[in-house]
Each structure stands twice: as structure tokens, then as C-alpha cells.
Design an enzyme around this catalytic site. Structure first.
Site, PDB file in Angstrom:
ATOM      1  N   ASN A  43      42.826  -1.211 -12.371  1.00 43.51           N
ATOM      2  CA  ASN A  43      44.083  -0.554 -12.039  1.00 43.51           C
ATOM      3  C   ASN A  43      44.937  -0.230 -13.264  1.00 43.51           C
ATOM      4  O   ASN A  43      46.109   0.103 -13.122  1.00 43.51           O
ATOM      5  CB  ASN A  43      44.901  -1.400 -11.057  1.00 43.51           C
ATOM      6  CG  ASN A  43      44.207  -1.551  -9.729  1.00 43.51           C
ATOM      7  OD1 ASN A  43      43.692  -2.616  -9.423  1.00 43.51           O
ATOM      8  ND2 ASN A  43      44.153  -0.483  -8.962  1.00 43.51           N
ATOM      9  N   VAL A  73      49.772   1.520 -15.209  1.00 42.82           N
ATOM     10  CA  VAL A  73      49.342   0.749 -14.040  1.00 42.82           C
ATOM     11  C   VAL A  73      49.290   1.707 -12.864  1.00 42.82           C
ATOM     12  O   VAL A  73      50.291   2.328 -12.511  1.00 42.82           O
ATOM     13  CB  VAL A  73      50.294  -0.431 -13.772  1.00 42.82           C
ATOM     14  CG1 VAL A  73      49.885  -1.171 -12.512  1.00 42.82           C
ATOM     15  CG2 VAL A  73      50.300  -1.376 -14.968  1.00 42.82           C
ATOM     16  N   CYS A  74      48.115   1.838 -12.291  1.00 46.81           N
ATOM     17  CA  CYS A  74      47.897   2.772 -11.194  1.00 46.81           C
ATOM     18  C   CYS A  74      47.638   1.987  -9.918  1.00 46.81           C
ATOM     19  O   CYS A  74      46.509   1.612  -9.631  1.00 46.81           O
ATOM     20  CB  CYS A  74      46.701   3.668 -11.493  1.00 46.81           C
ATOM     21  SG  CYS A  74      46.748   4.420 -13.120  1.00 46.81           S
ATOM     22  N   LEU A  75      48.691   1.701  -9.190  1.00 46.84           N
ATOM     23  CA  LEU A  75      48.565   0.960  -7.942  1.00 46.84           C
ATOM     24  C   LEU A  75      49.205   1.760  -6.821  1.00 46.84           C
ATOM     25  O   LEU A  75      50.383   2.100  -6.897  1.00 46.84           O
ATOM     26  CB  LEU A  75      49.265  -0.404  -8.037  1.00 46.84           C
ATOM     27  CG  LEU A  75      48.596  -1.464  -8.887  1.00 46.84           C
ATOM     28  CD1 LEU A  75      49.474  -2.701  -8.972  1.00 46.84           C
ATOM     29  CD2 LEU A  75      47.258  -1.832  -8.303  1.00 46.84           C
TER      30      LEU A  75
END
Length: 106
Positions: A85, A92-94
Site C-alpha cells: 500500500n 500511502v494508497c489506501l
């Protein structure tokens, strides 16, 4: 804080945020507000004491925009780490960041 049903009532004001001194962070986390007058920008140090990342020190920067809670905060990992993620630039890719803010629109 809940909006009132009657049309003559004043608009609902946002509920005040909890006092920073009352945060109950785990012992593996430290928060740093480098500018005490700007609580929308801060860094979080996470030092896991178990699991794959045990012994690591990971710094995340948070930028909470004026559109919060309708717009998600910007979270960046400042420590080079391999995680599904976190991209190569530390972004941060959430989906949970977007989802959590979308539920407040209901």
C-alpha cells in the site's frame, strides 16, 4: 453533533476535536507536531514490536486539508519500505482513507 430537524434551528457546528494530550497512542507510536499552531500537519513514528516489520522505524507525514472530513488526508511514508500500500515515492494508497471520509457524507 447532529443536525436539528426544525427549519428554524441554527446550523450544526462541527464537534470539537479531542485534546491532543488525551490521545491514547500505543507504546509503539509517537506523534510529532513540529508546529504547535498547525495541528493539521504532523508526523507519526511507528516502531513495530512484532511481526515482519519488528525493529523497524517508520515515519509517516500527515496533511489534513481544510476539506476534511469530506476529503481524505494525505499520508506519505518518509521511510523507504516495501509494502503493497506504499508506492516508490512513499505515497500511502489506501481505499480506507477515501472510504472513511465518504461515510461522513451520509
Amino acid at each position: 453533533c447532529h443536525p436539528r430537524v426544525t427549519p428554524v434551528s441554527p446550523p450544526c457546528h462541527p464537534c470539537p476535536p479531542p485534546d491532543i494530550n488525551e490521545l491514547n497512542l500505543p507504546k509503539t507510536c509517537e506523534i510529532d507536531f513540529s508546529d504547535q499552531d498547525d495541528l493539521l500537519h504532523f508526523r507519526l513514528l511507528i516502531c513495530p514490536d512484532e511481526g515482519f516489520y519488528k525493529g523497524g522505524k517508520f515515519v509517516f507525514s500527515f496533511k489534513v486539508g481544510q476539506g476534511y472530513p469530506h476529503d481524505p488526508p494525505k499520508v506519505k511514508c518518509e521511510t523507504m519500505v516495501y509494502h503493497p500500500n506504499i508506492d516508490l515515492e512513499g505515497n500511502v494508497c489506501l481505499n480506507i482513507l477515501r472510504w472513511a471520509t465518504n461515510t461522513s457524507k451520509v
